[in-house]
Design a protein around this motif. Structure first.
Motif, PDB file in Angstrom:
ATOM      1  N   PRO A   1       0.825  -1.218   0.000  1.00  0.00           N
ATOM      2  CA  PRO A   1       0.000   0.000   0.000  1.00  0.00           C
ATOM      3  C   PRO A   1       0.859   1.269   0.000  1.00  0.00           C
ATOM      4  O   PRO A   1       1.981   1.287   0.517  1.00  0.00           O
ATOM      5  CB  PRO A   1      -0.810  -0.124   1.292  1.00  0.00           C
ATOM      6  CG  PRO A   1      -0.808  -1.587   1.606  1.00  0.00           C
ATOM      7  CD  PRO A   1       0.525  -2.098   1.146  1.00  0.00           C
ATOM      8  N   ALA A   2       0.285   2.338  -0.587  1.00  0.00           N
ATOM      9  CA  ALA A   2       0.967   3.620  -0.690  1.00  0.00           C
ATOM     10  C   ALA A   2      -0.033   4.741  -0.437  1.00  0.00           C
ATOM     11  O   ALA A   2      -1.251   4.497  -0.436  1.00  0.00           O
ATOM     12  CB  ALA A   2       1.608   3.760  -2.074  1.00  0.00           C
ATOM     13  N   PRO A   3       0.440   5.974  -0.246  1.00  0.00           N
ATOM     14  CA  PRO A   3      -0.477   7.086   0.011  1.00  0.00           C
ATOM     15  C   PRO A   3      -1.437   7.369  -1.143  1.00  0.00           C
ATOM     16  O   PRO A   3      -2.514   7.919  -0.926  1.00  0.00           O
ATOM     17  CB  PRO A   3       0.469   8.276   0.226  1.00  0.00           C
ATOM     18  CG  PRO A   3       1.774   7.683   0.590  1.00  0.00           C
ATOM     19  CD  PRO A   3       1.852   6.377  -0.126  1.00  0.00           C
ATOM     20  N   ALA A   4      -1.048   6.998  -2.357  1.00  0.00           N
ATOM     21  CA  ALA A   4      -1.904   7.236  -3.520  1.00  0.00           C
ATOM     22  C   ALA A   4      -1.850   6.022  -4.421  1.00  0.00           C
ATOM     23  O   ALA A   4      -0.820   5.328  -4.495  1.00  0.00           O
ATOM     24  CB  ALA A   4      -1.442   8.479  -4.280  1.00  0.00           C
ATOM     25  N   PRO A   5      -2.946   5.721  -5.112  1.00  0.00           N
ATOM     26  CA  PRO A   5      -2.939   4.570  -6.020  1.00  0.00           C
ATOM     27  C   PRO A   5      -2.022   4.804  -7.206  1.00  0.00           C
ATOM     28  O   PRO A   5      -1.733   5.948  -7.578  1.00  0.00           O
ATOM     29  CB  PRO A   5      -4.404   4.455  -6.460  1.00  0.00           C
ATOM     30  CG  PRO A   5      -4.968   5.823  -6.268  1.00  0.00           C
ATOM     31  CD  PRO A   5      -4.253   6.405  -5.086  1.00  0.00           C
ATOM     32  N   THR A   6      -1.561   3.726  -7.791  1.00  0.00           N
ATOM     33  CA  THR A   6      -0.712   3.805  -8.979  1.00  0.00           C
ATOM     34  C   THR A   6      -1.518   4.357 -10.148  1.00  0.00           C
ATOM     35  O   THR A   6      -2.641   3.932 -10.408  1.00  0.00           O
ATOM     36  CB  THR A   6      -0.156   2.415  -9.322  1.00  0.00           C
ATOM     37  OG1 THR A   6       0.577   1.926  -8.192  1.00  0.00           O
ATOM     38  CG2 THR A   6       0.748   2.464 -10.534  1.00  0.00           C
ATOM     39  N   ASP A   7      -0.920   5.344 -10.851  1.00  0.00           N
ATOM     40  CA  ASP A   7      -1.595   6.002 -11.972  1.00  0.00           C
ATOM     41  C   ASP A   7      -1.177   5.375 -13.297  1.00  0.00           C
ATOM     42  O   ASP A   7      -0.007   5.015 -13.489  1.00  0.00           O
ATOM     43  CB  ASP A   7      -1.246   7.493 -12.011  1.00  0.00           C
ATOM     44  CG  ASP A   7      -1.700   8.235 -10.771  1.00  0.00           C
ATOM     45  OD1 ASP A   7      -2.780   7.890 -10.259  1.00  0.00           O
ATOM     46  OD2 ASP A   7      -0.972   9.136 -10.328  1.00  0.00           O
ATOM     47  N   ILE A   8      -2.130   5.306 -14.238  1.00  0.00           N
ATOM     48  CA  ILE A   8      -1.843   4.845 -15.599  1.00  0.00           C
ATOM     49  C   ILE A   8      -2.308   5.934 -16.560  1.00  0.00           C
ATOM     50  O   ILE A   8      -3.493   6.295 -16.568  1.00  0.00           O
ATOM     51  CB  ILE A   8      -2.558   3.523 -15.912  1.00  0.00           C
ATOM     52  CG1 ILE A   8      -2.091   2.427 -14.964  1.00  0.00           C
ATOM     53  CG2 ILE A   8      -2.301   3.119 -17.367  1.00  0.00           C
ATOM     54  CD1 ILE A   8      -2.858   1.131 -15.124  1.00  0.00           C
ATOM     55  N   ALA A   9      -1.377   6.456 -17.353  1.00  0.00           N
ATOM     56  CA  ALA A   9      -1.704   7.503 -18.327  1.00  0.00           C
ATOM     57  C   ALA A   9      -1.368   7.003 -19.725  1.00  0.00           C
ATOM     58  O   ALA A   9      -0.201   7.065 -20.150  1.00  0.00           O
ATOM     59  CB  ALA A   9      -0.930   8.774 -18.016  1.00  0.00           C
ATOM     60  N   PRO A  10      -2.357   6.491 -20.482  1.00  0.00           N
ATOM     61  CA  PRO A  10      -2.078   6.063 -21.855  1.00  0.00           C
ATOM     62  C   PRO A  10      -1.565   7.225 -22.698  1.00  0.00           C
ATOM     63  O   PRO A  10      -2.060   8.354 -22.574  1.00  0.00           O
ATOM     64  CB  PRO A  10      -3.445   5.571 -22.349  1.00  0.00           C
ATOM     65  CG  PRO A  10      -4.197   5.221 -21.101  1.00  0.00           C
ATOM     66  CD  PRO A  10      -3.742   6.231 -20.082  1.00  0.00           C
ATOM     67  N   VAL A  11      -0.576   6.953 -23.545  1.00  0.00           N
ATOM     68  CA  VAL A  11       0.005   8.013 -24.373  1.00  0.00           C
ATOM     69  C   VAL A  11      -0.121   7.751 -25.868  1.00  0.00           C
ATOM     70  O   VAL A  11      -0.022   8.684 -26.667  1.00  0.00           O
ATOM     71  CB  VAL A  11       1.490   8.240 -24.016  1.00  0.00           C
ATOM     72  CG1 VAL A  11       1.623   8.721 -22.583  1.00  0.00           C
ATOM     73  CG2 VAL A  11       2.318   6.978 -24.228  1.00  0.00           C
ATOM     74  N   ALA A  12      -0.335   6.514 -26.278  1.00  0.00           N
ATOM     75  CA  ALA A  12      -0.467   6.229 -27.715  1.00  0.00           C
ATOM     76  C   ALA A  12      -1.133   4.883 -27.916  1.00  0.00           C
ATOM     77  O   ALA A  12      -0.892   3.943 -27.151  1.00  0.00           O
ATOM     78  CB  ALA A  12       0.903   6.235 -28.402  1.00  0.00           C
ATOM     79  N   THR A  13      -1.954   4.816 -28.956  1.00  0.00           N
ATOM     80  CA  THR A  13      -2.590   3.561 -29.352  1.00  0.00           C
ATOM     81  C   THR A  13      -2.650   3.510 -30.869  1.00  0.00           C
ATOM     82  O   THR A  13      -3.163   4.438 -31.503  1.00  0.00           O
ATOM     83  CB  THR A  13      -4.022   3.454 -28.793  1.00  0.00           C
ATOM     84  OG1 THR A  13      -3.989   3.545 -27.370  1.00  0.00           O
ATOM     85  CG2 THR A  13      -4.649   2.122 -29.193  1.00  0.00           C
ATOM     86  N   TRP A  14      -2.100   2.469 -31.452  1.00  0.00           N
ATOM     87  CA  TRP A  14      -2.205   2.225 -32.885  1.00  0.00           C
ATOM     88  C   TRP A  14      -2.734   0.818 -33.105  1.00  0.00           C
ATOM     89  O   TRP A  14      -2.332  -0.113 -32.402  1.00  0.00           O
ATOM     90  CB  TRP A  14      -0.844   2.337 -33.587  1.00  0.00           C
ATOM     91  CG  TRP A  14      -0.238   3.697 -33.551  1.00  0.00           C
ATOM     92  CD1 TRP A  14      -0.877   4.893 -33.351  1.00  0.00           C
ATOM     93  CD2 TRP A  14       1.150   4.004 -33.716  1.00  0.00           C
ATOM     94  NE1 TRP A  14       0.023   5.919 -33.372  1.00  0.00           N
ATOM     95  CE2 TRP A  14       1.277   5.409 -33.597  1.00  0.00           C
ATOM     96  CE3 TRP A  14       2.281   3.238 -33.948  1.00  0.00           C
ATOM     97  CZ2 TRP A  14       2.500   6.057 -33.709  1.00  0.00           C
ATOM     98  CZ3 TRP A  14       3.492   3.881 -34.054  1.00  0.00           C
ATOM     99  CH2 TRP A  14       3.615   5.277 -33.951  1.00  0.00           C
ATOM    100  N   PRO A  15      -3.603   0.620 -34.076  1.00  0.00           N
ATOM    101  CA  PRO A  15      -4.124  -0.721 -34.312  1.00  0.00           C
ATOM    102  C   PRO A  15      -3.145  -1.579 -35.098  1.00  0.00           C
ATOM    103  O   PRO A  15      -2.331  -1.056 -35.868  1.00  0.00           O
ATOM    104  CB  PRO A  15      -5.380  -0.446 -35.150  1.00  0.00           C
ATOM    105  CG  PRO A  15      -5.035   0.788 -35.921  1.00  0.00           C
ATOM    106  CD  PRO A  15      -4.207   1.627 -34.970  1.00  0.00           C
TER     107      PRO A  15
END
Length: 390
Positions: free
Chosen positions: A290-304
């Motif tokens: 556990p940590a003071p804040a949850p782990t963040d996920i920031a998508p930066v690119a998506t290509w098919p």
């Protein structure tokens, strides 16, 4: 123009391009594009500049209209390059642009200044026959490709004055294969948090670096599916941690670490699946440590991902032209992503490679073998004429 004279002219133009440094994100693209502008203007080929949203020059576009309505087809080659790396490891200058023992040497010889020179010559060679075409031919000479931004290609697709292509043939090198597909990608920056503190404190804290290391273990342990795609896609997905940033000095335990996560996707394991895998690992991390804040996920690119059938244009035209030239080439789906993925996202089919044999692509001593140049020229010319009905 004889075949020998045309080959010499293609090589001469490619040499001039190689001698203008155009490393993506490093060099000014103006000089290399000016060489092409001057060459096109001297042959009265219709062309114009392409700018991105900020007004920066990111490519040139040649458009030659046929005499009858029909589909437009595009030849595309980038004229920016990968960086040189350690120049001391090269056995010749990266901007040499010289021919030695049948090899054109220098950064961009393979990827893709020689293809740009070849495509310009095809346009000049065929322009006088345009009245017989149904549709038209475009040649895209783009930069900002090796940054991964694909600024030139994006500017082309966003240009309302440009004819939207029915398909694109990209001049990446490789003589034995026609690349008809590629894995897609999902990329994200993942931020891991923790309490900060002094490294010498009597109070033990789990630092962000330790939590990030645990997340890497969780992601590495998460088995992705193998090659079981019902669509027949021949490659499996792949997850890689490509960068970790955090911490400074020695006396402070950091409260934040950022990780770059790159997932190569397939039709059977798409961007949603990739994000699900990463989110699952972060949830497990936050529960375990556990940590003071949850782990963040920031998508930066998506290509098919994309893959053309052998009978789908423009792959069929290129394969037929290769056969007519006496070659036995195979189709290939590439592991790395490329402009073909960007085009696939726009619903535009593309091939992403057929060209000269090469060595040192993106590495040291880049060079392209010139003996096959007349054959490669004939294949692309035949493919264009097959598509345009000329």
């Amino acid at each position: 123009m004889s075949q020998r004279a045309r080959t010499a002219s293609v090589v001469e133009l490619a040499q001039e391009l190689i001698r203008r440094p155009s490393r993506a994100g490093i060099d000014d693209y103006g000089p290399v594009l000016t060489v092409l502008e001057d060459w096109l203007a001297a042959r009265e080929l219709p062309h114009r500049r392409l700018d991105d949203d900020s007004g920066t020059l990111v490519g040139l576009l040649v458009e030659i209209a046929g005499g009858r309505p029909g589909a437009w087809w595009t030849l595309d080659a980038c004229v920016d390059t990968a960086p040189y790396g350690d120049e001391a490891t090269w056995s010749f200058p990266p901007t040499a642009g010289e021919v030695v023992d049948g090899w054109l040497r220098g950064r961009g010889a393979a990827d893709s200044k020689l293809a740009a020179a070849l495509f310009c010559h095809i346009a000049a060679d065929l322009a006088h026959r345009a009245a017989d075409w149904a549709g038209g031919l475009a040649v895209l000479l783009d930069v900002d490709e090796h940054t991964g931004v694909f600024g030139g290609a994006r500017a082309y697709l966003a240009d309302e004055a440009a004819h939207r292509p029915a398909g694109v043939m990209i001049g990446y090198p490789g003589f034995d294969e026609v690349v008809v597909g590629g894995r897609g990608l999902w990329r994200a920056q993942v931020t891991v948090h923790a309490p900060s503190g002094h490294s010498g404190s009597s109070k033990t804290v789990v630092s962000a670096i330790s939590r990030a290391a645990r997340l890497v273990q969780l992601l590495d342990a998460d088995a992705l599916p193998g090659v079981v795609d019902a669509s027949g896609f021949p490659l499996a997905p792949k997850l890689t941690i490509t960068a970790i940033h955090g911490g400074q000095g020695f006396s402070v335990t950091p409260d934040r670490v950022d990780l770059n996560v790159d997932v190569r996707t397939t039709p059977g394991f798409d961007a949603h699946d990739a994000e699900t895998v990463v989110r699952k690992a972060t949830v497990e991390l936050d529960a375990e440590l556990p940590a003071p804040a949850p782990t963040d996920i920031a998508p930066v690119a998506t290509w098919p991902p994309f893959r053309l059938a052998d009978d789908e244009e423009p792959a069929a035209a290129l394969l037929n032209a290769a056969t007519a030239a006496g070659l036995q080439v195979r189709t290939k789906t590439a592991g790395p992503s490329n402009i073909g993925n960007l085009l696939a996202g726009e619903g535009i089919p593309a091939t992403a490679g057929f060209g000269l044999p090469y060595e040192g692509l993106h590495g040291i001593d880049e060079r392209a073998h010139l003996a096959e140049l007349p054959t490669v020229y004939a294949v692309y010319k035949g493919a264009v004429l097959g598509l345009l009905g000329g």
